[in-house]
Design an enzyme around this catalytic site. Structure first.
Site, mmCIF file in Angstrom:
data_model
loop_
_atom_site.group_PDB
_atom_site.id
_atom_site.type_symbol
_atom_site.label_atom_id
_atom_site.label_comp_id
_atom_site.label_asym_id
_atom_site.label_seq_id
_atom_site.Cartn_x
_atom_site.Cartn_y
_atom_site.Cartn_z
ATOM 1 N N LYS A 89 0.856 -1.182 0.000
ATOM 2 C CA LYS A 89 0.000 0.000 0.000
ATOM 3 C C LYS A 89 0.896 1.237 0.000
ATOM 4 C CE LYS A 89 -3.957 1.585 2.857
ATOM 5 N NZ LYS A 89 -4.683 1.311 4.120
ATOM 6 N N SER A 93 -9.574 0.887 3.256
ATOM 7 C CA SER A 93 -8.756 1.701 2.392
ATOM 8 C C SER A 93 -7.646 0.942 1.658
ATOM 9 C CB SER A 93 -8.107 2.815 3.206
ATOM 10 O OG SER A 93 -7.236 2.257 4.179
ATOM 11 N N SER A 138 -9.528 -1.551 7.448
ATOM 12 C CA SER A 138 -8.965 -1.280 6.117
ATOM 13 C C SER A 138 -8.163 -2.417 5.502
ATOM 14 C CB SER A 138 -8.091 -0.026 6.159
ATOM 15 O OG SER A 138 -8.910 1.124 6.136
#
Lengths: 475, 480
Positions: A80, A155, A179
């Protein structure tokens, strides 16, 4: 060359070690796959082809020299864009870090690097991890590989989509309120949020310091265990880290707490049967979800408002140069380069911490957080793990949730684990017939019992096939 | 005007003499570093950077707690103070709001011969900001982050002081404690020791509205600023006006305090617990070990009590407390000099010796307790005059033995009655007019003869003895 699609870590390791495939070939396989499919998925923000192939070359030299290989050696992965990677652009999917090239790497990136894993790409997310669909990225929308009309969740949507689309063997995500688990559920993959403090946050863009957890998104609990083993443990650079613990209990007399009102859903009936075979069930009630969600957003927004103060355009990052004084430098820069959801949370948090409101919001929320932590401790006095759905519904269509509160509600079953700092995993546990999209099952254990969570998830995946369904979605 | 009672509380910020910064490994000494070279991801607040508490700073705080007669909290925690400013890299300062490490202490100051306790409400650890400069005429400002993250202890007094002198004494005492214990380098010009003064006046039991005088770094200016501010507040009240609660600065050249309010609104710092640092749990054993390591350090108050018993004034005490080497000479002297002469040693050390050091330097001084003792005893035995002693003091400071010096130079004082009587008798014969003046009641005439005696002996006559003998012989002459 062997069939490289959807390899597990162990399979890739065996293929490399036995010479069925070279590390350069393996790495190139994922780079090609990204090239071929990412146009429709939109998971990748920055590709690291050159450094990845260079690293792969070195691994091949080592294999040729007949040296012993670690399990993660030569294993391509994505991270990420919250993870700082020295020399590689790191944006947190925000325009304010558009041109930010970090001079140092996150502890977990360093650990994976020393273990020989190969970073092939930085992947998309909601800006600063604020969101549950990856639609809040300042750069691009990521599509769910199962059906590109749908969101991958967030996310860590880029990570989950990348693992589902076989852009690398695993991905690193961050989980502040769900997330990792929510996008893992939406994309039919496995996502682990470890015990708070088990994995170092040093060098990971902070969202809410007392909630943020770093964990792997993989295609199996087995792989999640291997990645966790490599990244966990005390880090002198992060004072909130703890020593890793080994408290794996045998699953023989496992006591499984089932949240009846949530699991009495026909979509989970097959999963429940599989759970029956793992241990003794008893009914439990989770801390009130609406209350947990409210407390979560007060506290998380408060920490966000403070953690994001450093993005002021003074020392690094984007700056609006039309400002004529200091106050404008701040306001114009932050208005231009921070997205609407980020600004919303900063405002909420600033309000909650303001004098006159602190007691009513932040302080009260902290007290409720303590109660929720105690409630979890009580539940775990009677059972080893709790199982719940990860989300109430599978992935939703891109653009279908314009109300921020509706979006927040997708975290209703995941935030409690972050409030209490306990480990939780999401594993594939069914398919929603209406949409054909995967459903996630969440397994939660007491603080420090990460091995327990992983063991139950692994046992579940030994008797079920849902985690393999992902292999059919992109050929 | 005396109906108004001033009340003063003080916050002192002292930079700690640690090796590294408060929350990172950067060198805590940037004196010779180019701007923004002594920095790292943590003190520059790069994304993802996290603070780690400097153990050395905690140890110094524990030592300071010992010096401030305070409690050390076994459970202490950090908070964030949020504000935007370019030299505040994180957008917040890590400080201690609710659970400071040092709690409930006191400092004793000497006021008009009495020791008075000034309460220390608490003292807490925090970090310094970077340094902003605003070049004159430039359209930009510059920030140097070398100082960002420097460990500080903020010492917050109770509002126990009521005069500018008390405030100054408190500041000096805390400074002496902090430097004696090695908490800070104490370089006041470079901001090692700065203070904010809170001051109000009232003619009732209720405290008046206070103003805050910010960012002073000189004891003298603290006293001057307080004197000015007290008078300003009294004048306002006398004129029926109200005091505005505000921050004021000290304008040194004009000798006045100036409002610094301007555009700035009241800050809301949105304090909340620092989530990146778990509370610090200090073991009692650890605290005890650290405090033991400084238990043999002689604290200023101990020295002050001793000096006070010798009858030294506060100023004399300050000099001896402030100068470790001078104090050592004094301490050694008291071991070999008879007690009734200790005050004489003080007079030398705070008088001529200070003057000598101003003209030369302490480094050049070779003054020993033995030589100082000899010098005092020579004067006491009338072997040399005070004047001679003062003349040769410079050489004694440079290491000369007073006995050898006066022998070599033939400076022994003429105290021999016979010799002095002979000189005086001659003078009486030679100066009939002066004798006549004396006899007609002009006492000054006697002084003339003493002066002549000193001249005749080239200053080596004992003036007291000369005076006695002059009077005696003049009387004898008159009665003849």
């Amino acid at each position: 060359m062997a069939d490289l699609a959807y390899l597990s870590i162990a399979q890739a390791h065996e293929a490399l070690q036995s010479g069925k495939v070279t590390c350069v070939e393996l790495t190139q396989y994922y780079l090609d796959r990204i090239k071929k499919h990412d146009e429709s998925i939109g998971a990748v923000l920055t590709l690291c082809s050159d450094t990845a192939l260079e690293a792969a070359q070195k691994v091949d030299e080592k294999i040729q020299a007949g040296k012993d290989m670690g399990l993660l050696e030569g294993i391509p992965y994505t991270a990420k864009d919250m993870f700082l990677t020295a020399g590689v652009r790191t944006t947190a999917a925000s325009k304010i870090l558009d041109a930010f090239i970090p001079p140092y790497s996150a502890t977990v990136i360093d650990k994976l690097n020393s273990a020989g894993a190969i970073l092939i790409a930085k992947v998309n997310q909601d800006e600063f991890a604020h969101g549950g669909s990856t639609e809040n990225s300042a750069y691009q929308i990521t599509h769910n590989p199962w059906n590109t009309e749908y969101v991958p969740g967030g996310s860590s949507g880029g990570s989950a989509a990348a693992v589902a689309a076989d852009f690398g063997i695993f991905s690193l995500g961050t989980d502040t309120g769900g997330s990792i688990r929510q996008p893992a559920a939406y994309c039919g993959v496995t996502g682990l949020k470890p015990t708070y403090g088990l994995v170092s946050r040093y060098g990971v863009v902070a969202m809410a310091s007392s909630f943020d957890c770093i964990g792997p998104i993989t295609r199996s609990a087995e792989d999640a265990t291997l990645v966790l083993n490599a990244i966990q443990g005390r880090d002198v650079m992060d004072s909130t880290t703890i020593e890793s613990t080994e408290n794996h209990q045998s699953s023989k007399d496992l006591k499984i707490g089932v949240v009846k009102e949530l699991m009495n859903d026909s979509r989970y009936s097959e999963a429940l049967k599989a759970i029956n075979g793992l241990g003794k069930k008893n009914d439990v009630t989770l801390p009130d979800g609406d209350m947990a969600l409210a407390v979560y957003y007060v506290l998380v927004s408060s920490e966000i408002s403070s953690n994001l103060e450093r993005y002021d355009g003074i020392r690094y990052g984007s700056r609006n140069d039309s400002a004529t004084n200091l106050e404008q430098t701040y306001s114009l820069t932050r208005a231009e380069f921070l997205g609407p959801e980020v600004q919303r949370r900063i405002l909420t948090g600033t309000y909650a911490l303001s004098s006159g409101y602190y007691d009513a919001y932040y302080k009260k929320a902290m007290q409720v957080r303590t109660l929720i932590t105690q409630e979890f401790a009580q539940i775990f006095a009677d059972c080893d793990v709790i199982v719940t759905p990860t989300t109430l519904e599978p992935a939703f269509k891109i653009g279908s949730k314009s109300d921020p509160v509706e979006m927040y509600k997708t975290d209703i079953l995941t935030v409690s684990a972050n409030l209490a700092g306990v480990p939780a995993i999401s594993i594939p546990a069914g398919i929603d017939e209406k949409t054909g999209l995967p459903l996630g099952l969440q397994i939660i254990a007491a603080q420090g019992n990460d091995a327990q969570v992983l063991a139950v998830a692994e046992a579940f995946q030994k008797t079920t096939e849902w985690h393999k369904k992902v292999e059919e979605i992109i050929q | 005007m005396n109906k108004y009672l001033p009340t003063i509380g003080i916050e002192i910020h002292t930079q700690l003499a640690t090796k590294s910064k408060m929350f990172c490994g950067c060198d805590n000494d940037s004196k010779t570093a180019e701007p923004n070279t002594n920095v790292c991801p943590v003190c520059l607040a790069l994304p993802g950077a996290l603070p780690v508490i400097n153990k050395g700073a905690v140890e110094l705080a524990i030592k300071l707690g010992h010096g401030l007669n305070a409690k050390i909290a076994t459970h202490t925690s950090f908070d964030r103070k949020n504000y935007f400013y370019p030299d505040s890299p994180k957008g917040y300062q890590i400080t201690q709001m609710d659970e400071p490490i040092i709690q409930q202490g006191f400092v004793e100051i000497l006021i008009e011969g009495e020791f008075k306790k000034i309460g220390v409400h608490h003292a807490h650890l925090e970090e310094d900001a970077g340094k902003s400069t605003h070049p004159a005429g430039a359209s930009y400002s510059l920030v140097d982050f070398n100082r960002a993250g420097t460990p500080l202890v903020e010492i917050v007094s109770d509002p126990d002081m009521h005069t500018p002198t008390e405030a100054k004494r408190y500041l000096q005492e805390v400074y002496n404690i902090a430097t004696t214990l090695g908490i800070t380098h104490g370089d006041m010009e470079h901001g090692n020791f700065k203070f904010d003064l809170n001051i109000s006046v009232s003619d009732t039991d209720k405290l008046g509205t206070r103003t805050e005088l910010k960012n002073l770094n000189s004891f003298r200016n603290a006293e001057r600023a307080l004197k000015y501010e007290i008078q300003r507040q009294i004048d306002l009240l006398e004129d029926g006006e109200e005091i505005t609660q505000e921050t004021r600065g000290w304008n040194d050249s004009k000798g006045i305090t100036v409002s610094q309010r301007g555009k700035e609104h009241a800050h809301d710092y949105r304090y909340f617990p620092e989530p990146d640092l778990p509370p610090l749990e200090l073991q009692v054993d650890f605290i005890t070990t650290i405090q033991k390591s400084v238990s043999s350090v002689v604290l200023p108050i101990i020295v002050r009590r001793e000096l006070s018993e010798l009858g030294l004034t506060s100023n004399e005490q300050d000099i001896l407390i402030g100068q470790a080497k001078t104090r050592d000479i004094f301490n050694d002297t008291t071991k070999i000099l008879q007690p009734k002469l200790h005050k004489k040693a003080v007079n030398w050390l705070v008088g001529d010796y200070q003057a000598w050091m101003t003209e030369n330097s302490e480094a050049k001084s070779q003054l020993t307790a033995e030589n100082l003792t000899d010098l005092i005893e020579l004067v006491e035995a009338d072997s040399i005059s005070s004047k001679t002693a003062k003349e040769i003091f410079g050489e004694v400071v440079l290491g000369a033995d007073p006995n050898k010096l006066i022998a070599d130079k033939g400076l022994t004082q003429v105290s021999d009655d016979t010799e002095l009587k002979k000189i005086i008798s001659e003078l009486i014969t030679q100066n009939p007019q002066a004798v006549a003046d004396y006899q007609s009641g002009n006492a000054k005439a006697a002084g003339f003869f003493v002066g002549q005696v000193m001249q005749a002996t080239k200053g080596q006559a004992n003036p007291g003895k000369a005076n006695t003998l002059v009077l005696k012989l003049l009387e004898a002459h008159t009665n003849e």
